[in-house]
Design a protein around this motif. Structure first.
Motif, PDB file in Angstrom:
ATOM      1  N   SER A  50       0.824  -1.203   0.000  1.00 22.91           N
ATOM      2  CA  SER A  50       0.000   0.000   0.000  1.00 22.91           C
ATOM      3  C   SER A  50       0.863   1.259   0.000  1.00 22.91           C
ATOM      4  O   SER A  50       0.535   2.247  -0.672  1.00 22.91           O
ATOM      5  N   ALA A  51       1.970   1.226   0.719  1.00 20.24           N
ATOM      6  CA  ALA A  51       2.881   2.374   0.748  1.00 20.24           C
ATOM      7  C   ALA A  51       3.513   2.605  -0.622  1.00 20.24           C
ATOM      8  O   ALA A  51       3.680   3.755  -1.051  1.00 20.24           O
ATOM      9  N   ILE A  52       3.854   1.522  -1.324  1.00 25.24           N
ATOM     10  CA  ILE A  52       4.400   1.656  -2.678  1.00 25.24           C
ATOM     11  C   ILE A  52       3.362   2.291  -3.592  1.00 25.24           C
ATOM     12  O   ILE A  52       3.674   3.184  -4.397  1.00 25.24           O
ATOM     13  N   VAL A  53       2.118   1.855  -3.473  1.00 22.47           N
ATOM     14  CA  VAL A  53       1.033   2.426  -4.277  1.00 22.47           C
ATOM     15  C   VAL A  53       0.924   3.932  -4.045  1.00 22.47           C
ATOM     16  O   VAL A  53       0.644   4.699  -4.975  1.00 22.47           O
ATOM     17  N   SER A  54       1.184   4.375  -2.807  1.00 27.64           N
ATOM     18  CA  SER A  54       1.013   5.782  -2.439  1.00 27.64           C
ATOM     19  C   SER A  54       2.139   6.688  -2.937  1.00 27.64           C
ATOM     20  O   SER A  54       1.989   7.916  -2.900  1.00 27.64           O
ATOM     21  N   GLN A  55       3.236   6.101  -3.383  1.00 29.16           N
ATOM     22  CA  GLN A  55       4.391   6.909  -3.766  1.00 29.16           C
ATOM     23  C   GLN A  55       4.060   7.829  -4.948  1.00 29.16           C
ATOM     24  O   GLN A  55       3.558   7.396  -5.975  1.00 29.16           O
ATOM     25  N   GLN A  56       4.354   9.124  -4.755  1.00 27.30           N
ATOM     26  CA  GLN A  56       4.331  10.120  -5.838  1.00 27.30           C
ATOM     27  C   GLN A  56       2.975  10.275  -6.512  1.00 27.30           C
ATOM     28  O   GLN A  56       2.908  10.687  -7.677  1.00 27.30           O
ATOM     29  N   VAL A  57       1.906   9.943  -5.807  1.00 25.49           N
ATOM     30  CA  VAL A  57       0.561  10.220  -6.319  1.00 25.49           C
ATOM     31  C   VAL A  57      -0.245  10.858  -5.194  1.00 25.49           C
ATOM     32  O   VAL A  57       0.132  10.785  -4.030  1.00 25.49           O
TER      33      VAL A  57
END
Length: 209
Positions: A50-57
Motif C-alpha cells: 500500500s505504501a508503494i502504491v502511495s508513492q508520488q501520487v
C-alpha cells in the motif's frame, strides 16, 4: 533499541504534551487540529505494498488504485507474483510500480522479525528492496510498527506544513527538516502526525493516507 511504541490515543497525548513543552508552535498547531489521529495500521506485506502504491501520487489517486487492487484481490505476495502486468496495470499501477510490487513479493521479508529490531535495521532491510526508499520505510516504521520517534522528512506535506507552521521563507529540504526535528525526540512520530494534521487544516486536504 526499539524504543517507545505508539499503541493508543494516550500515547499520542503524552507525545503531544512533550512537543508543546519543547516547541511553542506545536501548541498553536494542536489548538487547531484537536486530538491527533492514531493512524496505526497492520504490519506485513499488504501495508508495504500500500505504501508503494502511495508513492508520488495524490491521496485520492492512491486510494482509488488501492481500492481496485483490493477488489481484484491483488494484495498478497503470491497473487502479485502470479498476476500479469496487464492485471496490475488495469488497477492503475505504472510499469515501474509493477516492477516494485513484484520485487517486494519476491523479497521474502520476515515481517514478524522486524517488530523487534531497531528502526535503522528496519529501514535498512526495507530499502534493500527495489522501489522502497527511505520515505516508504519510515512511513512503515511509523504507522505499521508504531515507532514513536520516526520522522519522514522527505514527505512533501510535512515539508510544506513545517514551512507554514514555522513561517519559513521556503519549504525545507529533507536534510534541513530532519535536523529541525531533532529537538522533538523521542516523539518525532507524534510531531509528524501533528504536522500532517496541521497541513489538513491549513490546506483543507489530506497530506497522508
Amino acid at each position: 533499541m526499539v524504543g517507545r511504541i505508539i499503541e493508543t490515543e494516550a500515547c499520542l497525548a503524552e507525545g503531544a504534551a512533550h512537543l508543546a513543552a519543547v516547541e511553542p508552535r506545536f501548541v498553536h498547531a494542536l489548538s487547531l487540529t484537536g486530538p491527533l489521529p492514531l493512524r496505526r495500521r497492520k504490519d506485513g506485506f499488504e501495508a508495504l505494498l500500500s505504501a508503494i502504491v502511495s508513492q508520488q501520487v495524490s491521496v485520492a489517486a492512491a486510494d482509488a488504485i488501492w481500492g481496485r487492487m483490493k477488489a481484484a484481490r491483488l494484495t498478497g505476495p503470491r497473487k502479485i507474483i502470479w498476476a500479469s502486468d496487464e492485471d496490475l496495470r488495469a488497477c492503475g499501477l505504472s510499469r515501474q510500480k509493477i516492477r516494485y510490487a513484484k520485487a517486494l513479493a519476491s523479497a521474502g521479508i520476515d515481517f514478524a522479525a522486524l517488530r523487534g529490531v531497531p528502526t535503522e535495521e528496519v529501514v535498512a532491510t526495507l530499502v534493500a528492496v527495489p522501489g522502497i526508499g527511505r520515505w516508504t520505510a519510515e512511513i512503515y516504521a511509523m504507522f505499521s510498527l508504531g515507532r514513536a520517534d520516526v520522522f519522514a522528512p522527505a514527505d512533501l506535506a510535512l515539508q510544506e506544513s513545517a514551512r507554514l507552521l514555522f513561517d519559513l521563507p521556503e519549504r525545507p529540504k529533507e536534510r534541513a527538516l530532519r535536523q529541525m526535528a531533532e529537538p522533538w525526540a523521542p516523539w518525532r512520530g507524534v510531531a509528524a502526525r501533528a504536522l500532517w494534521a496541521y497541513y489538513r487544516v491549513a490546506k483543507d486536504r489530506e497530506g497522508i493516507r
